[in-house]
Design a protein around this motif. Structure first.
Motif, PDB file in Angstrom:
ATOM      1  N   GLU A   1     -57.104 -11.420 -43.456  1.00 36.08           N
ATOM      2  CA  GLU A   1     -57.487 -10.019 -43.657  1.00 36.08           C
ATOM      3  C   GLU A   1     -58.856  -9.725 -43.050  1.00 36.08           C
ATOM      4  O   GLU A   1     -59.669  -8.988 -43.612  1.00 36.08           O
ATOM      5  N   GLY A   2     -59.086 -10.332 -41.896  1.00 38.30           N
ATOM      6  CA  GLY A   2     -60.348 -10.136 -41.190  1.00 38.30           C
ATOM      7  C   GLY A   2     -60.128  -9.441 -39.866  1.00 38.30           C
ATOM      8  O   GLY A   2     -58.991  -9.275 -39.399  1.00 38.30           O
ATOM      9  N   MET A   3     -61.216  -9.030 -39.246  1.00 36.98           N
ATOM     10  CA  MET A   3     -61.136  -8.316 -37.976  1.00 36.98           C
ATOM     11  C   MET A   3     -62.421  -8.507 -37.190  1.00 36.98           C
ATOM     12  O   MET A   3     -63.470  -8.768 -37.759  1.00 36.98           O
TER      13      MET A   3
ATOM     14  N   GLY B   1     -48.457  -9.681 -37.948  1.00 35.71           N
ATOM     15  CA  GLY B   1     -49.691  -9.133 -38.485  1.00 35.71           C
ATOM     16  C   GLY B   1     -50.952  -9.638 -37.823  1.00 35.71           C
ATOM     17  O   GLY B   1     -52.030  -9.070 -38.023  1.00 35.71           O
ATOM     18  N   LEU B   2     -50.847 -10.708 -37.048  1.00 36.53           N
ATOM     19  CA  LEU B   2     -51.987 -11.187 -36.268  1.00 36.53           C
ATOM     20  C   LEU B   2     -51.938 -10.484 -34.916  1.00 36.53           C
ATOM     21  O   LEU B   2     -51.020 -10.695 -34.123  1.00 36.53           O
ATOM     22  N   ILE B   3     -52.925  -9.629 -34.673  1.00 38.43           N
ATOM     23  CA  ILE B   3     -52.908  -8.733 -33.517  1.00 38.43           C
ATOM     24  C   ILE B   3     -54.116  -8.992 -32.635  1.00 38.43           C
ATOM     25  O   ILE B   3     -55.232  -9.170 -33.124  1.00 38.43           O
ATOM     26  N   ALA B   4     -53.877  -8.981 -31.324  1.00 37.61           N
ATOM     27  CA  ALA B   4     -54.992  -9.017 -30.369  1.00 37.61           C
ATOM     28  C   ALA B   4     -54.598  -8.170 -29.164  1.00 37.61           C
ATOM     29  O   ALA B   4     -53.481  -8.279 -28.656  1.00 37.61           O
ATOM     30  N   PHE B   5     -55.514  -7.297 -28.747  1.00 32.17           N
ATOM     31  CA  PHE B   5     -55.256  -6.515 -27.542  1.00 32.17           C
ATOM     32  C   PHE B   5     -56.557  -6.273 -26.796  1.00 32.17           C
ATOM     33  O   PHE B   5     -57.653  -6.394 -27.352  1.00 32.17           O
ATOM     34  N   LYS B   6     -56.405  -5.956 -25.517  1.00 34.60           N
ATOM     35  CA  LYS B   6     -57.554  -5.762 -24.627  1.00 34.60           C
ATOM     36  C   LYS B   6     -57.646  -4.305 -24.225  1.00 34.60           C
ATOM     37  O   LYS B   6     -56.641  -3.680 -23.906  1.00 34.60           O
TER      38      LYS B   6
ATOM     39  N   VAL C   1     -62.152  -6.783 -26.512  1.00 32.25           N
ATOM     40  CA  VAL C   1     -60.975  -7.425 -27.114  1.00 32.25           C
ATOM     41  C   VAL C   1     -61.010  -7.184 -28.617  1.00 32.25           C
ATOM     42  O   VAL C   1     -62.030  -7.423 -29.272  1.00 32.25           O
ATOM     43  N   VAL C   2     -59.898  -6.711 -29.161  1.00 32.05           N
ATOM     44  CA  VAL C   2     -59.783  -6.415 -30.587  1.00 32.05           C
ATOM     45  C   VAL C   2     -58.855  -7.441 -31.226  1.00 32.05           C
ATOM     46  O   VAL C   2     -57.757  -7.692 -30.731  1.00 32.05           O
ATOM     47  N   VAL C   3     -59.319  -8.046 -32.318  1.00 37.76           N
ATOM     48  CA  VAL C   3     -58.514  -9.024 -33.056  1.00 37.76           C
ATOM     49  C   VAL C   3     -58.441  -8.590 -34.513  1.00 37.76           C
ATOM     50  O   VAL C   3     -59.472  -8.372 -35.155  1.00 37.76           O
TER      51      VAL C   3
ATOM     52  N   ASP D   1     -53.870  -3.480 -23.145  1.00 37.36           N
ATOM     53  CA  ASP D   1     -52.934  -4.567 -22.883  1.00 37.36           C
ATOM     54  C   ASP D   1     -52.817  -5.437 -24.120  1.00 37.36           C
ATOM     55  O   ASP D   1     -53.829  -5.881 -24.674  1.00 37.36           O
ATOM     56  N   ILE D   2     -51.583  -5.695 -24.555  1.00 40.40           N
ATOM     57  CA  ILE D   2     -51.337  -6.508 -25.739  1.00 40.40           C
ATOM     58  C   ILE D   2     -51.493  -7.983 -25.376  1.00 40.40           C
ATOM     59  O   ILE D   2     -50.866  -8.477 -24.433  1.00 40.40           O
ATOM     60  N   LEU D   3     -52.330  -8.698 -26.116  1.00 40.40           N
ATOM     61  CA  LEU D   3     -52.581 -10.112 -25.849  1.00 40.40           C
ATOM     62  C   LEU D   3     -51.828 -11.030 -26.812  1.00 40.40           C
ATOM     63  O   LEU D   3     -51.447 -12.136 -26.446  1.00 40.40           O
ATOM     64  N   HIS D   4     -51.610 -10.566 -28.044  1.00 38.96           N
ATOM     65  CA  HIS D   4     -50.998 -11.445 -29.051  1.00 38.96           C
ATOM     66  C   HIS D   4     -50.513 -10.598 -30.227  1.00 38.96           C
ATOM     67  O   HIS D   4     -51.162  -9.639 -30.619  1.00 38.96           O
TER      68      HIS D   4
END
Length: 462
Positions: A417-419, A355-360, A369-371, A348-351
């Motif tokens: 440029e972080g994750m 280029g700023l990405i967050a998904f569950k 959760v990946v950021v 599921d896409i959260l944000h």
């Protein structure tokens, strides 16, 4: 006594402050849990100089010496990075100059430059002993009949312990042929993996291939969206996220990659756009390892090799390089293997914001959760607790970040440029026992100092 006191302090610190995110055991390892390393046999590692006839390492169009013995010698290198499957380029006997394996003259013999049948079986056994599966690229040539192809493929399953085939030109034969082909392979080994690949496969093509019995499908359709999203910073990934989610709804396994022998190297895109390959590869690989499909890493990605069209894109592997990216791939592999939500979960896409990405990713009760901040500035954003669960906390699996829900929100800060890959867990709360232990140790230390002072005072002559 002073040394003993500090030892006690250290012991209490380890006991009461070490809070780890437990890895969820992945039961019954399945093909969707794998991480594939794809290599060109001739270009990986030379382990046996006795088969080095007509080898010219200065000529990129000649045999460069890689062989089965070389791969066996580097199994620990691949296992330690977290790879669970090695995909070999075509190993069958070829015409002169066929280092790539595409000019097959005999399906029943391994290419002499790569080694003997005995050496190949030794490689497969050694890989299996280390928990690594072996799949072969199996090109289907038009100067061979359907029966010829099926018989040859069956022969290798009967006479070796390989775990699967990658069919690179699957559209060259009919769906009916592939149904029969797969039935024959599965009769020999019900767990045998058969994956289809072609340069262009539509959704209709992929559904037909899955219906024919293919376990996995690999196509170039996702390559350009992946490369577009991560070749430089501040680029929207919305279309990539949506396409990834759509593909995750397909009924079978999909393999996803950034480059292979038929493309230029992804590093070339980064260099041409002015990006730093080290940082860009980390961002790109974080996405590849956390999206729903099986990640396929083309050899020398771990050293960010650059290259244009073939054969420039398939140089001899260089093992004497900086290990920073290798260490990062190792960390990603460990996280992916330990978190079933990353291999089996929904997405599921959260944000997403340029280029700023967050998904569950969620599998049963397991939530990750990946950021990814593929921008050139530090970023703050909020994930509503309604998108996750309230009164929980997000614990970093790559780093040490900890984000607790606050008034129904998770406030995320991520460097440019972080994750980070977060595990959703219960709040750890205040460690009362640690506080008590600290006071106890502190009190002991004060007592020790007082006794030492008292003894020293008594020794002073009047």
């Amino acid at each position: 006594m002073l040394k003993k006191t500090f030892s006690i302090l250290l012991l209490f610190s380890l006991i009461f402050t070490t809070v780890t995110v437990q890895a969820d055991e992945v039961e019954d390892r399945k093909w969707e849990d794998e991480i594939i390393y794809s290599l060109i046999v001739d270009r990986f590692y030379n382990g046996n100089s006795e088969n080095d006839f007509e080898v010219n390492m200065k000529d990129i169009n000649s045999y460069n010496g890689g062989d089965f013995a070389g791969i066996e010698k580097r199994l620990d290198y691949l296992r330690d990075m977290g790879f669970t499957v090695i995909q070999l380029s075509s190993i069958f006997e070829n015409e002169d100059g066929g280092y790539h394996g595409q000019w097959i003259t005999d399906y029943y013999s391994p290419e002499q430059h790569f080694g003997t049948m005995k050496e190949f079986n030794k490689l497969v056994k050694a890989a299996h002993d280390k928990g690594i599966k072996i799949i072969l690229e199996f090109p289907v040539l038009p100067n061979y009949s359907n029966t010829d192809i099926q018989d040859a493929a069956k022969w290798w399953v009967e006479n070796t312990e390989i775990d699967g085939y990658k069919i690179p030109n699957v559209k060259s034969r009919s769906i009916e042929f592939w149904k029969q082909f797969i039935e024959i392979m599965k009769q020999e080994n019900e767990n045998f993996y058969v994956s289809a690949q072609d340069k262009v496969l539509s959704d209709t093509d992929m559904k037909a291939l899955y219906s024919a019995g293919f376990d996995g499908v690999s196509t170039i359709s996702l390559v350009q969206p992946l490369r577009d999203a991560f070749s430089n910073t501040n680029k929207s990934a919305q279309s990539l996220l949506e396409l990834t989610k759509e593909n995750s709804d397909l009924s079978g396994i999909q393999e996803v990659f950034f480059d292979n022998k038929d493309t230029t190297r992804f590093t070339r895109d980064m260099v041409e756009s002015g990006a730093f390959p080290g940082s860009s590869w980390k961002l790109a690989l974080t996405y590849l390892y956390t999206q729903p499909s099986v990640p396929v890493i083309f050899y020398a990605t771990e050293i960010a090799v650059n290259g244009g069209e073939a054969p420039e894109n398939i140089p001899l592997m260089n093992f004497r390089t900086d290990e920073e990216l290798i260490d990062f791939i190792t960390d990603l592999g460990k996280v992916r293997q330990e978190q079933p939500a990353l291999t089996r979960g929904s997405m599921d896409i959260l944000h997403e914001d340029n280029g700023l990405i967050a998904f569950k990713r969620q599998y049963e009760s397991d939530t990750v959760v990946v950021v990814i901040n593929n921008t050139d500035v530090d970023q703050n954003f909020i994930i509503p607790a309604s998108d996750l669960e309230d009164e929980k906390e997000l614990r970093g699996l790559l780093g040490t970040d900890l984000v607790r829900s606050d008034n129904g929100e998770y406030k995320i800060f991520i460097d440019r440029e972080g994750m980070e890959i977060y595990k959703l867990t219960d709040k750890s709360g205040i460690n009362v026992w640690f506080i008590i232990a600290l006071f106890a140790v502190f009190g002991s230390f004060i007592l020790f100092m007082y006794i030492a002072w008292k003894r020293g005072k008594n020794r002073i002559p009047e």
